[in-house]
Design a protein around this motif. Structure first.
Motif, PDB file in Angstrom:
ATOM      1  N   ALA A 199       0.829  -1.202   0.000  1.00  0.00           N
ATOM      2  CA  ALA A 199       0.000   0.000   0.000  1.00  0.00           C
ATOM      3  C   ALA A 199       0.865   1.253   0.000  1.00  0.00           C
ATOM      4  O   ALA A 199       0.573   2.221  -0.716  1.00  0.00           O
ATOM      5  N   ARG A 200       1.931   1.251   0.795  1.00  0.00           N
ATOM      6  CA  ARG A 200       2.828   2.407   0.829  1.00  0.00           C
ATOM      7  C   ARG A 200       3.465   2.637  -0.534  1.00  0.00           C
ATOM      8  O   ARG A 200       3.587   3.771  -0.993  1.00  0.00           O
ATOM      9  N   ALA A 201       3.866   1.565  -1.202  1.00  0.00           N
ATOM     10  CA  ALA A 201       4.477   1.693  -2.521  1.00  0.00           C
ATOM     11  C   ALA A 201       3.472   2.234  -3.532  1.00  0.00           C
ATOM     12  O   ALA A 201       3.790   3.121  -4.329  1.00  0.00           O
ATOM     13  N   ALA A 202       2.250   1.726  -3.497  1.00  0.00           N
ATOM     14  CA  ALA A 202       1.220   2.190  -4.429  1.00  0.00           C
ATOM     15  C   ALA A 202       0.878   3.652  -4.188  1.00  0.00           C
ATOM     16  O   ALA A 202       0.725   4.433  -5.142  1.00  0.00           O
ATOM     17  N   LEU A 203       0.778   4.047  -2.931  1.00  0.00           N
ATOM     18  CA  LEU A 203       0.480   5.450  -2.621  1.00  0.00           C
ATOM     19  C   LEU A 203       1.621   6.368  -3.039  1.00  0.00           C
ATOM     20  O   LEU A 203       1.384   7.464  -3.558  1.00  0.00           O
ATOM     21  N   ALA A 204       2.846   5.947  -2.848  1.00  0.00           N
ATOM     22  CA  ALA A 204       3.992   6.767  -3.249  1.00  0.00           C
ATOM     23  C   ALA A 204       4.014   6.952  -4.764  1.00  0.00           C
ATOM     24  O   ALA A 204       4.275   8.056  -5.259  1.00  0.00           O
ATOM     25  N   LEU A 205       3.714   5.891  -5.512  1.00  0.00           N
ATOM     26  CA  LEU A 205       3.668   6.001  -6.964  1.00  0.00           C
ATOM     27  C   LEU A 205       2.547   6.930  -7.416  1.00  0.00           C
ATOM     28  O   LEU A 205       2.738   7.768  -8.305  1.00  0.00           O
ATOM     29  N   ALA A 206       1.384   6.818  -6.809  1.00  0.00           N
ATOM     30  CA  ALA A 206       0.249   7.667  -7.182  1.00  0.00           C
ATOM     31  C   ALA A 206       0.541   9.128  -6.853  1.00  0.00           C
ATOM     32  O   ALA A 206       0.223  10.024  -7.637  1.00  0.00           O
ATOM     33  N   GLN A 207       1.146   9.377  -5.706  1.00  0.00           N
ATOM     34  CA  GLN A 207       1.469  10.747  -5.320  1.00  0.00           C
ATOM     35  C   GLN A 207       2.508  11.341  -6.264  1.00  0.00           C
ATOM     36  O   GLN A 207       2.387  12.497  -6.681  1.00  0.00           O
ATOM     37  N   ALA A 208       3.524  10.576  -6.610  1.00  0.00           N
ATOM     38  CA  ALA A 208       4.551  11.072  -7.522  1.00  0.00           C
ATOM     39  C   ALA A 208       3.954  11.389  -8.887  1.00  0.00           C
ATOM     40  O   ALA A 208       4.281  12.416  -9.495  1.00  0.00           O
ATOM     41  N   GLU A 209       3.064  10.550  -9.373  1.00  0.00           N
ATOM     42  CA  GLU A 209       2.413  10.791 -10.662  1.00  0.00           C
ATOM     43  C   GLU A 209       1.550  12.046 -10.603  1.00  0.00           C
ATOM     44  O   GLU A 209       1.562  12.860 -11.527  1.00  0.00           O
ATOM     45  N   ALA A 210       0.803  12.235  -9.519  1.00  0.00           N
ATOM     46  CA  ALA A 210      -0.037  13.427  -9.377  1.00  0.00           C
ATOM     47  C   ALA A 210       0.816  14.690  -9.322  1.00  0.00           C
ATOM     48  O   ALA A 210       0.459  15.714  -9.920  1.00  0.00           O
ATOM     49  N   GLU A 211       1.955  14.621  -8.635  1.00  0.00           N
ATOM     50  CA  GLU A 211       2.843  15.776  -8.577  1.00  0.00           C
ATOM     51  C   GLU A 211       3.429  16.094  -9.946  1.00  0.00           C
ATOM     52  O   GLU A 211       3.545  17.255 -10.325  1.00  0.00           O
ATOM     53  N   ARG A 212       3.797  15.051 -10.700  1.00  0.00           N
ATOM     54  CA  ARG A 212       4.322  15.275 -12.059  1.00  0.00           C
ATOM     55  C   ARG A 212       3.270  15.925 -12.944  1.00  0.00           C
ATOM     56  O   ARG A 212       3.563  16.846 -13.700  1.00  0.00           O
ATOM     57  N   GLN A 213       2.032  15.454 -12.852  1.00  0.00           N
ATOM     58  CA  GLN A 213       0.962  16.038 -13.657  1.00  0.00           C
ATOM     59  C   GLN A 213       0.693  17.484 -13.271  1.00  0.00           C
ATOM     60  O   GLN A 213       0.511  18.341 -14.131  1.00  0.00           O
ATOM     61  N   ALA A 214       0.672  17.767 -11.977  1.00  0.00           N
ATOM     62  CA  ALA A 214       0.430  19.134 -11.522  1.00  0.00           C
ATOM     63  C   ALA A 214       1.558  20.059 -11.977  1.00  0.00           C
ATOM     64  O   ALA A 214       1.302  21.196 -12.399  1.00  0.00           O
ATOM     65  N   GLN A 215       2.787  19.587 -11.912  1.00  0.00           N
ATOM     66  CA  GLN A 215       3.926  20.392 -12.351  1.00  0.00           C
ATOM     67  C   GLN A 215       3.841  20.659 -13.852  1.00  0.00           C
ATOM     68  O   GLN A 215       4.090  21.769 -14.309  1.00  0.00           O
ATOM     69  N   ALA A 216       3.472  19.647 -14.627  1.00  0.00           N
ATOM     70  CA  ALA A 216       3.354  19.813 -16.072  1.00  0.00           C
ATOM     71  C   ALA A 216       2.243  20.812 -16.413  1.00  0.00           C
ATOM     72  O   ALA A 216       2.411  21.653 -17.295  1.00  0.00           O
ATOM     73  N   GLU A 217       1.119  20.727 -15.711  1.00  0.00           N
ATOM     74  CA  GLU A 217       0.029  21.681 -15.940  1.00  0.00           C
ATOM     75  C   GLU A 217       0.443  23.089 -15.560  1.00  0.00           C
ATOM     76  O   GLU A 217       0.107  24.047 -16.250  1.00  0.00           O
ATOM     77  N   HIS A 218       1.177  23.217 -14.494  1.00  0.00           N
ATOM     78  CA  HIS A 218       1.622  24.531 -14.045  1.00  0.00           C
ATOM     79  C   HIS A 218       2.593  25.147 -15.054  1.00  0.00           C
ATOM     80  O   HIS A 218       2.513  26.338 -15.354  1.00  0.00           O
ATOM     81  N   GLU A 219       3.507  24.325 -15.576  1.00  0.00           N
ATOM     82  CA  GLU A 219       4.496  24.822 -16.527  1.00  0.00           C
ATOM     83  C   GLU A 219       3.862  25.226 -17.847  1.00  0.00           C
ATOM     84  O   GLU A 219       4.304  26.174 -18.478  1.00  0.00           O
ATOM     85  N   THR A 220       2.829  24.528 -18.282  1.00  0.00           N
ATOM     86  CA  THR A 220       2.175  24.860 -19.547  1.00  0.00           C
ATOM     87  C   THR A 220       1.097  25.920 -19.377  1.00  0.00           C
ATOM     88  O   THR A 220       0.565  26.416 -20.354  1.00  0.00           O
ATOM     89  N   GLY A 221       0.796  26.254 -18.140  1.00  0.00           N
ATOM     90  CA  GLY A 221      -0.213  27.276 -17.884  1.00  0.00           C
ATOM     91  C   GLY A 221      -1.626  26.781 -18.022  1.00  0.00           C
ATOM     92  O   GLY A 221      -2.567  27.552 -18.064  1.00  0.00           O
ATOM     93  N   GLN A 222      -1.795  25.493 -18.085  1.00  0.00           N
ATOM     94  CA  GLN A 222      -3.128  24.907 -18.215  1.00  0.00           C
ATOM     95  C   GLN A 222      -3.586  24.450 -16.851  1.00  0.00           C
ATOM     96  O   GLN A 222      -2.978  23.586 -16.244  1.00  0.00           O
ATOM     97  N   GLY A 223      -4.647  25.042 -16.374  1.00  0.00           N
ATOM     98  CA  GLY A 223      -5.226  24.586 -15.125  1.00  0.00           C
ATOM     99  C   GLY A 223      -6.245  23.513 -15.401  1.00  0.00           C
ATOM    100  O   GLY A 223      -6.646  23.287 -16.538  1.00  0.00           O
ATOM    101  N   SER A 224      -6.690  22.866 -14.376  1.00  0.00           N
ATOM    102  CA  SER A 224      -7.713  21.841 -14.558  1.00  0.00           C
ATOM    103  C   SER A 224      -9.083  22.383 -14.169  1.00  0.00           C
ATOM    104  O   SER A 224      -9.929  21.668 -13.679  1.00  0.00           O
ATOM    105  N   ASP A 225      -9.301  23.701 -14.388  1.00  0.00           N
ATOM    106  CA  ASP A 225     -10.587  24.307 -14.081  1.00  0.00           C
ATOM    107  C   ASP A 225     -11.606  23.835 -15.101  1.00  0.00           C
ATOM    108  O   ASP A 225     -11.397  23.984 -16.310  1.00  0.00           O
ATOM    109  N   PRO A 226     -12.702  23.277 -14.653  1.00  0.00           N
ATOM    110  CA  PRO A 226     -13.716  22.825 -15.591  1.00  0.00           C
ATOM    111  C   PRO A 226     -14.446  24.018 -16.203  1.00  0.00           C
ATOM    112  O   PRO A 226     -14.453  25.120 -15.655  1.00  0.00           O
TER     113      PRO A 226
END
Length: 73
Positions: free
Chosen positions: A35-62
């Motif tokens: 569970a710890r490994a799965a959560l760490a992977l999910a958190q790292a992926e979410a952080e990568r996605q948030a960083q990519a959205e921030h760098e491109t200036g695209q928010g996830s505002d619906p």
């Protein structure tokens, strides 16, 4: 035990932790480690996605719904 006798941890920034999963044959898997490994992977992926959205200036505002558009008038 009083709080003066306990060792205190400083609230410093944590270093990035690497969790390694090594296959070991067991009757019952260590679900806590998995569970710890799965959560760490999910958190790292979410952080990568948030960083990519921030760098491109695209928010996830619906897009605003029709109710929100009506209330603006």
């Amino acid at each position: 035990m009083t709080s003066t006798n306990r060792k205190r941890r400083r609230s410093t920034a944590r270093k990035e932790r690497r969790i390694v999963v090594i296959g070991v044959q067991r009757e019952r898997p260590d679900l806590r480690k998995l569970a710890r490994a799965a959560l760490a992977l999910a958190q790292a992926e979410a952080e990568r996605q948030a960083q990519a959205e921030h760098e491109t200036g695209q928010g996830s505002d619906p897009a605003p719904t029709s109710r929100e558009e009506d209330s603006r008038d």
